[in-house]
Write an enzyme that holds these catalytic residues in place. Sequence first.
Site, mmCIF file in Angstrom:
data_model
loop_
_atom_site.group_PDB
_atom_site.id
_atom_site.type_symbol
_atom_site.label_atom_id
_atom_site.label_comp_id
_atom_site.label_asym_id
_atom_site.label_seq_id
_atom_site.Cartn_x
_atom_site.Cartn_y
_atom_site.Cartn_z
ATOM 1 N N ASP A 34 5.459 -11.912 -3.996
ATOM 2 C CA ASP A 34 5.635 -11.546 -5.399
ATOM 3 C C ASP A 34 6.851 -12.250 -5.987
ATOM 4 O O ASP A 34 7.930 -12.234 -5.389
ATOM 5 C CB ASP A 34 5.836 -10.032 -5.546
ATOM 6 C CG ASP A 34 4.590 -9.232 -5.226
ATOM 7 O OD1 ASP A 34 3.508 -9.840 -5.139
ATOM 8 O OD2 ASP A 34 4.693 -8.009 -5.069
ATOM 9 N N GLN A 194 -7.412 -4.582 -9.129
ATOM 10 C CA GLN A 194 -7.332 -5.718 -10.051
ATOM 11 C C GLN A 194 -8.646 -6.468 -10.200
ATOM 12 O O GLN A 194 -8.874 -7.108 -11.237
ATOM 13 C CB GLN A 194 -6.242 -6.701 -9.589
ATOM 14 C CG GLN A 194 -4.835 -6.140 -9.628
ATOM 15 C CD GLN A 194 -4.369 -5.688 -8.264
ATOM 16 O OE1 GLN A 194 -5.173 -5.171 -7.487
ATOM 17 N NE2 GLN A 194 -3.091 -5.851 -7.975
ATOM 18 N N ASP A 279 0.101 1.063 -4.704
ATOM 19 C CA ASP A 279 -0.069 0.794 -3.275
ATOM 20 C C ASP A 279 0.672 1.840 -2.442
ATOM 21 O O ASP A 279 0.153 2.316 -1.421
ATOM 22 C CB ASP A 279 0.448 -0.603 -2.931
ATOM 23 C CG ASP A 279 -0.298 -1.702 -3.662
ATOM 24 O OD1 ASP A 279 -1.486 -1.500 -3.975
ATOM 25 O OD2 ASP A 279 0.299 -2.759 -3.925
#
Length: 350
Positions: A34, A194, A279
């Site tokens: 990320d 997503q 998550d």
Amino acid sequence: MGTTVLATAGYPEAYLRVVFRRVSLLVAGSIATDHLMSFPGKFSDSLVVDQLDKLSVSFLVEDLEVRRGGCAANICFGLGNLGLRPVLVGAVGEDFAEYRSWLERHNVDCESVHVSETRHTARFVCTNDSAHAQIASFYAGAMSESREIELKPIVDRAGDPDYVLVGPDDPQGMLRHTEECRQRGYKFLADPSQQLAFGGGDLIRPLIDGAEILFSNEYEASLITQKTGWSRDEVLSRVGTWVVTLGPDGVRIDRAGEESIVVRAVPEIEKVEPTGVGDAFRAGFLAALTWGLGHERAAQLGCLLAVYVVEQVGTQEYEISRAAFLARCEATYGADAVADFEPHLKTIRP
């Protein structure tokens, strides 16, 4: 059942030996790096609604944080921090070595991770504004090779799974894993997340049909009914349980023919960055299921773990102190919840 030495550098010697319960839990999904940035203003102030078809805009960000991420890896990290040993299932590049070491130090089984010979590990690039809106892009990279992974050899090595969570990943890989679960009788949990924004009904319907549990947030729940053409009741007729996260309003758990269960969120000390909160919630929820607790307790544990993520930048940067975690649990959910969690909870710090 076994003992794992969690040799995380920097922890006092007394905290390094932690007894973990080995569970048959496979977590399939994305593994990524990320790149997280913060914009001090609001995106909406720079967007002209009737000119979006000509959009060309840039934002001067204040900082850049490079963090480990990916939905499956984040969930596994959370499970490992609660004292479980999940099996990570996904595809990465040869640049995964340092990340692998980090996950293994946090009690994640990485032996079944597929390593691509040609592609880099997936990368998520995200900018958050002052209102916690996000603009993000995702480079799939090696993730596209998850469609080459078969679950049966992993099960042969790790044991029959209590659950297989199929999270956002290469769509063909998600379909392969879900279909194999149905064929072989593995209980699977659907977390399309997503991929709901990009997939149509032909993708989404087989991903959720027959799931023991379907995870989504409120917006994703609307996408599911819109794109599948199924009503809420029709979705519930095809899944055992539908867990819908409601942001600051907590979580709603729906089952066909039963009243919804609503669990309130844990108040945050300071809201810093939302990436990875869902998550962490899933990790807590799965941990409680593995401990044999009910759905209400599972949602409470999920909310407890999730609040640790929202209070800082990064999806795997939190540390859990057992005493502080249980105190926070009691403050929100009461002593009975603590009594249910305490016998199972094993953390690095006391």
